[in-house]
Design an enzyme around this catalytic site. Structure first.
Site, mmCIF file in Angstrom:
data_model
loop_
_atom_site.group_PDB
_atom_site.id
_atom_site.type_symbol
_atom_site.label_atom_id
_atom_site.label_comp_id
_atom_site.label_asym_id
_atom_site.label_seq_id
_atom_site.Cartn_x
_atom_site.Cartn_y
_atom_site.Cartn_z
ATOM 1 N N VAL A 131 8.234 31.569 74.004
ATOM 2 C CA VAL A 131 8.768 30.207 74.120
ATOM 3 C C VAL A 131 9.859 30.019 73.091
ATOM 4 C CG1 VAL A 131 8.250 27.740 74.053
ATOM 5 C CG2 VAL A 131 6.481 29.352 74.685
ATOM 6 N N GLU B 206 21.851 35.900 83.356
ATOM 7 C CA GLU B 206 21.598 37.144 84.077
ATOM 8 C C GLU B 206 22.544 37.238 85.279
ATOM 9 O OE1 GLU B 206 19.114 39.293 83.317
ATOM 10 O OE2 GLU B 206 18.371 38.088 81.662
ATOM 11 N N ILE C 181 12.538 30.317 67.705
ATOM 12 C CA ILE C 181 12.001 29.100 67.064
ATOM 13 C C ILE C 181 10.486 29.273 66.925
ATOM 14 C CG2 ILE C 181 11.735 26.601 67.235
ATOM 15 C CD1 ILE C 181 14.157 26.555 69.112
ATOM 16 N N ASP D 204 12.407 29.384 84.638
ATOM 17 C CA ASP D 204 12.227 29.927 83.294
ATOM 18 C C ASP D 204 11.703 28.818 82.368
ATOM 19 O OD1 ASP D 204 13.170 32.078 81.115
ATOM 20 O OD2 ASP D 204 13.864 30.108 80.468
ATOM 21 N N THR E 25 16.122 45.207 75.517
ATOM 22 C CA THR E 25 16.812 44.363 74.532
ATOM 23 C C THR E 25 15.898 43.985 73.368
ATOM 24 O OG1 THR E 25 18.090 43.454 76.355
ATOM 25 C CG2 THR E 25 18.142 42.215 74.286
ATOM 26 N N LYS F 233 6.982 35.335 78.980
ATOM 27 C CA LYS F 233 6.625 33.934 79.307
ATOM 28 C C LYS F 233 5.913 33.806 80.633
ATOM 29 C CE LYS F 233 10.916 34.078 79.275
ATOM 30 N NZ LYS F 233 12.267 34.417 79.417
ATOM 31 N N LYS G 235 7.935 28.188 80.249
ATOM 32 C CA LYS G 235 7.818 27.900 78.812
ATOM 33 C C LYS G 235 7.118 26.557 78.588
ATOM 34 C CE LYS G 235 12.041 30.488 77.880
ATOM 35 N NZ LYS G 235 13.501 30.352 77.805
#
Ligand SMILES: NC(=O)c1ccc[n+]([C@@H]2O[C@H](COP(=O)([O-])OP(=O)(O)OC[C@H]3O[C@@H](n4cnc5c(N)ncnc54)[C@H](OP(=O)(O)O)[C@@H]3O)[C@@H](O)[C@H]2O)c1
Length: 434
Positions: free
Chosen positions: A138, A196, A142, A207, A26, A111, A211
């Site tokens: 992260v 997912e 952004i 997850d 991706t 990450k 981060k």
């Protein structure tokens, strides 16, 4: 095979900067698109590595780019920057290490790799006089790492608050806005491609905690492993919690929160948390992310945007490539990290406690008795009209108390015989505007 050492790694200004891509999924595909359509000045895509590479070939990549499934083709090549977009700690970590060791700069959006091994990889990069950048790891699109390295480098950041997992935010906002049940909201998130097929890492908070560990290093200069961060799944949240939260002027978000405790220790948690409905954290809708930084001198700065997706993440990755190609300074990465004396989740906040009980007289008195024994002051008791007394939900809010003291009281309360479900306790982040 011996890997040639080259010091320094980067090309002289004015010469081209060769980029090899590891992983054509991706994000890798989206990065290749930008590098083919509008590469940063001086940057040229030279290699694409992926297992079973023949099924990955696309016609929009220039003929001069070498497609390979042999990692040696990349690591032994004259590529200046290796862009790791495969994911997972191994073999990605070993290959990143070999690339840095060979004096190649590395850009990654991984990450888990950066959260677990970022400090040692950065130190290897410094030793080999090359660069390691990880903006995409992260909050996707952004540019928070760049903001910390550049725009906020003059401040000392004392607190990080964030919504760092778009899947959890999508699920919680669907539950809040549409009264959707957790399972339905999760299914919708999967159908829309936000979650997912196996959503464990997202909903358990793994997850977000990876981060947050990266942000602890980048913002607070704290050396923390993800496993040290107290983490709670969002699966405990039910529609009834949003109804009670509304009564309190709040909503519920998965909040990642870290700050030094003033005594060398660090508080760090990833938890479903009550936040004021007017706060910046509450206003982040759907799969968006937000990071709120508090600086000792500059006060609060808020960053929000797309936390994931090939498009936004590829922009972060290509910006890192462009920065390396411009030979930007590594000043802030070079600053030493400080190991906290301890890492805890002891944020002292008001608490939201939700009980589901078989109704009978005296329940509130027994809960209040246990709270009193532990010195916890009850602030309010909330009960909405409910059709059955056999499984009646109600909420108790408390004044600010340490989670360890609350845990003792809740252990005692959990043993009482009127519960239909285990009680749920959530911190209330209502002391400030964030
Ligand atoms: N997707 C996002 O929105 C997003 C956002 C921020 C960060 N990231 C991070 O970016 C990285 C890539 O994510 P992604 O979503 O692009 O993943 P992805 O779609 O699964 O792509 C990974 C690619 O790497 C290849 N690959 C994996 N392991 C390999 C190995 N051992 N040897 C050779 N090739 C291998 C895969 O090949 P196969 O096709 O054979 O599996 C696939 O083409 C991850 O670290 C992820 O956490 C992703």
């Amino acid at each position: 095979m011996a890997i040639p050492r080259r010091h320094p790694a980067l090309p002289d200004p004015g010469t081209r900067c060769r980029v090899a891509l590891l992983g054509f999924g991706t994000v890798g595909t989206a990065v290749a698109r930008i590098l083919c359509e509008q590469p940063p000045a001086g940057v040229e895509l030279t290699h694409i590595f992926n297992r079973g590479v023949s099924r990955k070939r696309v016609d929009w990549v220039p003929a001069g780019v070498r497609w390979t499934e042999d990692i040696g083709d990349v690591l032994d090549s004259p590529a200046d920057i290796v862009v790791e977009l495969m994911g997972g700690i191994e073999p990605a970590g070993g290959w990143v290490e070999r690339a840095l060791d060979a004096g190649k700069s590395v850009v990654t959006a991984n990450k888990q790799l950066i959260a677990h091994r970022g400090a040692s990889l950065l130190s290897l990069a410094r030793e080999r006089r090359c660069h390691l950048r990880f903006e995409g790891s992260v909050a996707g699109g952004i540019p928070i790492i760049a903001a910390l390295r550049d725009g906020l480098a003059g401040d000392r950041i004392s607190r990080v608050l964030g919504i760092l997992n778009g899947t959890c935010n999508y699920i919680l906002t669907s539950m809040a806005d549409g009264g959707t049940a957790f399972g339905t909201a999760l299914q919708q998130a999967q159908e829309l491609g936000y979650a997912e097929a196996d959503p464990t890492d997202d909903i358990e908070g793994y997850d977000a905690r990876a981060k947050l560990a990266i942000l602890c290093a980048a913002a607070l200069r704290a050396d923390v492993q993800p496993e040290q961060i107290a983490t709670r799944a969002i699966t405990v949240i039910e529609a009834v919690d949003f109804a009670h939260a509304r009564q309190l002027g709040c909503t519920i978000r998965q909040v990642s929160h870290a700050e030094w405790d003033g005594q060398g220790g660090l508080h760090a948690t990833v938890r479903p948390t009550l936040v004021y409905r007017e706060s910046a954290l509450a206003r982040v809708a759907g799969s968006q992310n937000i990071v709120v930084l508090r600086g000792q001198y500059g006060g609060e700065t808020v960053f929000s945007g797309s936390g994931a997706g090939g498009g936004p993440t590829s922009v972060a990755v290509v910006s890192d490539i462009a920065a390396i190609a411009r030979l930007e300074s590594e000043r802030s990465e070079a600053a030493a990290l400080r190991a906290p004396t301890h890492v805890r989740g002891e944020f002292v906040t008001p608490q939201y406690l939700r009980f589901v009980v078989r109704d009978r007289p005296g329940i509130i008195a027994r809960i209040a008795g246990a709270m009193e024994q532990h010195g916890i002051n009850i602030d309010a008791v909330l009960q909405l009209p409910y059709p059955t007394k056999q499984a009646l939900p109600f909420v108790v809010t408390t004044e600010a108390c340490p989670p360890s003291v609350l845990a003792e009281a809740m252990r005692q309360i959990s043993e009482l015989d009127f519960h239909v479900q285990p009680p749920v306790d959530l911190p209330m982040l209502i002391g400030d505007a964030a």
